[in-house]
Design a protein around this motif. Structure first.
Motif, PDB file in Angstrom:
ATOM      1  N   THR A 409     -90.726   7.558   3.076  1.00 20.17           N
ATOM      2  CA  THR A 409     -89.487   7.904   2.381  1.00 20.17           C
ATOM      3  C   THR A 409     -89.224   9.388   2.596  1.00 20.17           C
ATOM      4  N   VAL A 410     -88.108   9.699   3.220  1.00 17.89           N
ATOM      5  CA  VAL A 410     -87.719  11.081   3.499  1.00 17.89           C
ATOM      6  C   VAL A 410     -86.654  11.490   2.490  1.00 17.89           C
ATOM      7  N   GLU A 411     -86.842  12.651   1.844  1.00 14.96           N
ATOM      8  CA  GLU A 411     -85.892  13.117   0.831  1.00 14.96           C
ATOM      9  C   GLU A 411     -85.506  14.566   1.100  1.00 14.96           C
ATOM     10  N   ASN A 412     -84.231  14.875   0.874  1.00 15.63           N
ATOM     11  CA  ASN A 412     -83.755  16.261   0.924  1.00 15.63           C
ATOM     12  C   ASN A 412     -83.899  16.849  -0.472  1.00 15.63           C
ATOM     13  N   THR A 413     -84.938  17.647  -0.679  1.00 16.85           N
ATOM     14  CA  THR A 413     -85.175  18.264  -1.985  1.00 16.85           C
ATOM     15  C   THR A 413     -84.591  19.665  -2.066  1.00 16.85           C
ATOM     16  N   GLY A 414     -83.827  20.079  -1.037  1.00 15.19           N
ATOM     17  CA  GLY A 414     -83.177  21.383  -1.060  1.00 15.19           C
ATOM     18  C   GLY A 414     -81.798  21.298  -1.670  1.00 15.19           C
ATOM     19  N   ASN A 415     -80.972  22.329  -1.411  1.00 17.42           N
ATOM     20  CA  ASN A 415     -79.638  22.359  -2.007  1.00 17.42           C
ATOM     21  C   ASN A 415     -78.526  22.515  -0.978  1.00 17.42           C
ATOM     22  N   THR A 416     -78.835  22.271   0.299  1.00 12.44           N
ATOM     23  CA  THR A 416     -77.804  22.189   1.330  1.00 12.44           C
ATOM     24  C   THR A 416     -78.102  20.977   2.206  1.00 12.44           C
ATOM     25  N   GLU A 417     -77.195  20.688   3.132  1.00 11.80           N
ATOM     26  CA  GLU A 417     -77.338  19.497   3.965  1.00 11.80           C
ATOM     27  C   GLU A 417     -78.610  19.550   4.811  1.00 11.80           C
ATOM     28  N   LEU A 418     -79.319  18.428   4.852  1.00 13.70           N
ATOM     29  CA  LEU A 418     -80.490  18.265   5.713  1.00 13.70           C
ATOM     30  C   LEU A 418     -80.065  17.428   6.913  1.00 13.70           C
ATOM     31  N   VAL A 419     -80.166  18.013   8.101  1.00 11.31           N
ATOM     32  CA  VAL A 419     -79.762  17.325   9.326  1.00 11.31           C
ATOM     33  C   VAL A 419     -81.018  16.831  10.032  1.00 11.31           C
ATOM     34  N   MET A 420     -81.144  15.523  10.146  1.00 10.05           N
ATOM     35  CA  MET A 420     -82.319  14.920  10.762  1.00 10.05           C
ATOM     36  C   MET A 420     -82.143  14.836  12.277  1.00 10.05           C
ATOM     37  N   THR A 450     -82.055  10.196   0.089  1.00  5.87           N
ATOM     38  CA  THR A 450     -83.271   9.708   0.732  1.00  5.87           C
ATOM     39  C   THR A 450     -82.938   8.729   1.849  1.00  5.87           C
ATOM     40  N   CYS A 451     -83.920   8.517   2.735  1.00 12.36           N
ATOM     41  CA  CYS A 451     -83.818   7.488   3.761  1.00 12.36           C
ATOM     42  C   CYS A 451     -85.214   6.904   3.987  1.00 12.36           C
ATOM     43  N   ILE A 452     -85.256   5.717   4.596  1.00  9.37           N
ATOM     44  CA  ILE A 452     -86.508   4.984   4.775  1.00  9.37           C
ATOM     45  C   ILE A 452     -86.810   4.827   6.260  1.00  9.37           C
ATOM     46  N   LEU A 453     -88.083   4.967   6.602  1.00  9.69           N
ATOM     47  CA  LEU A 453     -88.563   4.807   7.973  1.00  9.69           C
ATOM     48  C   LEU A 453     -89.852   3.990   7.924  1.00  9.69           C
ATOM     49  N   LYS A 454     -89.985   3.020   8.840  1.00  5.22           N
ATOM     50  CA  LYS A 454     -91.189   2.190   8.875  1.00  5.22           C
ATOM     51  C   LYS A 454     -91.819   2.248  10.254  1.00  5.22           C
ATOM     52  N   VAL A 455     -93.152   2.389  10.282  1.00  5.62           N
ATOM     53  CA  VAL A 455     -93.923   2.382  11.522  1.00  5.62           C
ATOM     54  C   VAL A 455     -94.936   1.246  11.434  1.00  5.62           C
ATOM     55  N   VAL A 456     -94.967   0.380  12.453  1.00  9.14           N
ATOM     56  CA  VAL A 456     -95.892  -0.759  12.458  1.00  9.14           C
ATOM     57  C   VAL A 456     -96.741  -0.714  13.715  1.00  9.14           C
ATOM     58  N   PHE A 457     -97.902  -1.403  13.658  1.00  5.33           N
ATOM     59  CA  PHE A 457     -98.733  -1.553  14.843  1.00  5.33           C
ATOM     60  C   PHE A 457     -98.068  -2.524  15.805  1.00  5.33           C
ATOM     61  N   SER A 458     -98.181  -2.239  17.112  1.00  3.34           N
ATOM     62  CA  SER A 458     -97.581  -3.104  18.125  1.00  3.34           C
ATOM     63  C   SER A 458     -98.671  -3.900  18.826  1.00  3.34           C
ATOM     64  N   PRO A 459     -98.538  -5.191  19.003  1.00  2.00           N
ATOM     65  CA  PRO A 459     -99.549  -5.982  19.720  1.00  2.00           C
ATOM     66  C   PRO A 459     -99.408  -5.783  21.229  1.00  2.00           C
ATOM     67  N   PRO A 460    -100.492  -6.002  22.028  1.00  2.00           N
ATOM     68  CA  PRO A 460    -101.859  -6.205  21.537  1.00  2.00           C
ATOM     69  C   PRO A 460    -102.478  -4.865  21.159  1.00  2.00           C
ATOM     70  N   LEU A 461    -103.429  -4.844  20.232  1.00  2.00           N
ATOM     71  CA  LEU A 461    -103.990  -3.601  19.732  1.00  2.00           C
ATOM     72  C   LEU A 461    -105.472  -3.769  19.470  1.00  2.00           C
ATOM     73  N   THR A 462    -106.285  -2.981  20.142  1.00  2.00           N
ATOM     74  CA  THR A 462    -107.726  -2.975  19.894  1.00  2.00           C
ATOM     75  C   THR A 462    -108.210  -1.541  19.954  1.00  2.00           C
ATOM     76  N   GLY A 463    -109.336  -1.277  19.320  1.00  6.34           N
ATOM     77  CA  GLY A 463    -109.931   0.046  19.365  1.00  6.34           C
ATOM     78  C   GLY A 463    -109.264   1.017  18.416  1.00  6.34           C
ATOM     79  N   SER A 464    -109.657   2.295  18.506  1.00  5.33           N
ATOM     80  CA  SER A 464    -109.133   3.325  17.618  1.00  5.33           C
ATOM     81  C   SER A 464    -107.786   3.835  18.118  1.00  5.33           C
TER      82      SER A 464
END
Length: 564
Positions: A409-420, A450-464
């Motif tokens: 969850t990304v939030e702009n906690t400042g007092n001017t525009e946050l440009v992503m 606020t805005c939402i971002l999701k990161v998932v594991f991509s198959p196939p996946l083994t090891g560290s």
């Protein structure tokens, strides 16, 4: 000078005034509008010069704030108001139209019969004190005040109040006019100052010496009658004396001859060492309209330390990207020589008002941070540390992790525009992660958004895995936030059902079974799209029913995650 008790009493009186205005507006809104319409048309005299000077010479307000004049001021009426008069304090509005000031603003008032310094009459603009007016018994004098914060001035009516000395009874004042001057602009282009200087060869005097100030002004008119406001200020900004001569009250100059005005005064026997100043303000005597202003400075005593010393800056903050008008107060400021920087950036429109005040603009390019104010003359450099703060957007990122993904969850906690910027995944294990539901990249977020971002594991996946999610923005302190994506994935699970890759199914939902490390979380993908997760039992078996497939060929894969 006024005591703290008196200043507080004046402020309490003003709070009562604004309370009355609020109640009156709520209870009699329609009636107030009708009265205001009548008053502005019939009792509001105003002259404007290019929208930069606004002057009021006729009463247009009362202590209840209804806009109906109570006849306690006016150039023609000249009412005498004692401090115990029911109409006290004296009040009137200066109506501002067009544009607001950009770099500086003054308030000037013409008041008759102020027995200064015994009589201390305090001047307020929109509920904020500007200082004490000077004057003489039974005579009309002007006093010009620097408005330290341009936010005190507003479009529409600006309330001016004069509190006649609150410490003693029997004092009175006759207020003739008031005017707001924006950006130090002249009321006309007919008048200029050719010479304004003192008579010392050493640029300094000792206490008790006589000082002579020489003034020479020019006009484009055949003749012009001027009012002179000449004030002596010490290094602390206190008014020590003013020119009481008859010529200062009515000085006639002409286009075809030179007229020299001299003001002589004796310095006090003691005082504050440093740079003293004499300021002159010229007014048209008929209209009482501001024309031009200058300052000359000299050291007292001879050889006094004259290093410029900034003591405060008002206001002391702004938003990133904003060019902010400020007033620097201090001592030993020399006209046409003093330069000031804020955060190593030179101020725009800098003007030395007198030996104790400077106006100008903090440039819009100043980055978010807390900055020093530095003022420099040939006598040295003075610093006011950590004096001005520029605030901007501020990015805050929180995360929730489960066995197969991160949700940010990304939030702009400042007092001017946050440009992503464009969010990405980097590192040697970047290929093992996929951005999903990216609602943040390229977005402009208002404060608290606020805005939402999701990161998932991509198959196939083994090891560290070794990878970072990189979140860029216009946050000055952290232009790129890097968050580690780490974990240890077990060996790829074995799918035992469907048994072969060429199995045909009549239904659109199937059950997927297989083997994995005991306790591992297994995520099932169909054609690369996640269909859900199952937990491997203590014997290493997992099963997930209701897995949707589509018509045609379907590639079913599984990813096992042991732990983070």
């Amino acid at each position: 000078m006024k005591t703290n008790r008196t200043l507080e009493q004046n402020r309490q009186n003003m709070n009562q005034f604004f309370d009355k205005v609020t109640v009156q507006n709520i209870l009699t809104c329609f009636l107030t509008v009708m009265i205001l319409g009548f008053s502005l048309a019939g009792a509001h005299a105003e002259t404007q010069a290019d929208g930069l000077i606004h002057i009021t010479t006729v009463d247009n307000e009362n202590n209840d704030g209804t806009g109906e004049p109570d006849n306690d001021m006016g150039k023609e009426l000249r009412p005498s108001i004692y401090n115990n008069n029911p109409a006290h304090p004296i009040e009137f509005n200066i109506n501002v139209t067009g544009s607001l000031p950009v770099s500086s603003a003054y308030l000037s008032v013409f008041i008759e019969d102020i027995d200064w310094p015994k009589e201390q009459d305090e001047i307020f603009l929109n509920g904020r004190s500007l200082g004490i007016a000077v004057g003489e018994n039974n005579l009309n004098n002007s006093t010009l005040f620097v408005i330290p914060d341009l936010s005190w001035v507003k479009l529409g009516n600006n309330l001016v109040q004069i509190f006649v000395d609150q410490n003693n009874t029997g004092w009175r004042a006759i207020v003739q006019s008031g005017q707001l001057i924006f950006d130090d602009n002249a009321g006309t282009d007919t008048t200029s100052i050719r010479k304004f200087k003192h008579d010392s060869d050493s640029s300094g005097y000792d206490y008790g010496e006589t000082v002579t100030i020489n003034l020479d002004a020019d006009t484009k008119l055949a003749t012009q009658n001027l009012r002179l406001e000449l004030l002596l200020r010490d290094p602390a900004g206190e008014i020590i004396a003013f020119d009481k001569s008859l010529e200062a009250r009515n000085w006639t100059i002409s286009a075809d001859s030179d007229e020299l005005h001299k003001w002589q005064f004796r310095l006090p026997a003691s005082g504050n060492d440093g740079l003293w100043g004499v300021s002159v303000t010229l007014y048209d005597i008929e209209e009482q309209l501001f024309l031009i202003r200058r300052t000359v400075t000299f050291s007292v005593p001879v050889g006094a330390a004259l290093v410029p010393t900034p003591a405060s800056i008002t206001p002391d903050n702004c938003l990133a990207g904003e060019a902010k008008a400020v007033v620097i107060t201090g001592s030993n400021f020399i006209p046409n020589e003093t330069n000031c920087t804020v955060g190593n950036s030179a101020m725009d429109n800098l003007r030395v008002v007198d030996n104790t005040q400077i106006t100008g603009n903090v440039p819009a390019s100043l980055p978010p941070d807390t900055h020093d104010v530095i003022c420099t003359t040939s006598n040295g450099e003075g610093t006011l540390s950590d004096a001005f703060t520029v605030t901007g957007p501020n990015i805050s990122v929180s995360e929730i992790r489960d066995d197969t993904s991160y949700t940010f969850t990304v939030e702009n906690t400042g007092n001017t525009e946050l440009v992503m910027g464009n969010i990405s995944i980097a590192g040697t294990g970047a290929s093992k992660f996929t951005l999903q539901d990216d609602n943040c990249s390229g977005r402009t977020m208002m404060p608290s958004e606020t805005c939402i971002l999701k990161v998932v594991f991509s198959p196939p996946l083994t090891g560290s895995t070794i990878a970072n999610v990189e979140i860029p923005s216009n946050d000055h302190d952290t232009p790129i936030i890097r968050i580690n994506l780490g974990g240890e994935q077990g060996p790829a699970p074995t799918i035992t059902r469907p048994a072969t890759t060429d199995t045909a199914f009549a239904d659109s939902e199937i059950t997927v079974r297989g083997n994995a490390d005991p306790g591992a979380t297994v995520e099932i993908f169909v054609n690369g799209v996640s269909r859900g997760t199952a937990l491997a039992s203590s014997s290493g078996r997992f099963s997930l029913s209701g897995v949707q497939i589509s018509q045609g060929e379907n590639a079913v894969t599984a990813v096992a995650t042991n732990a983070y």
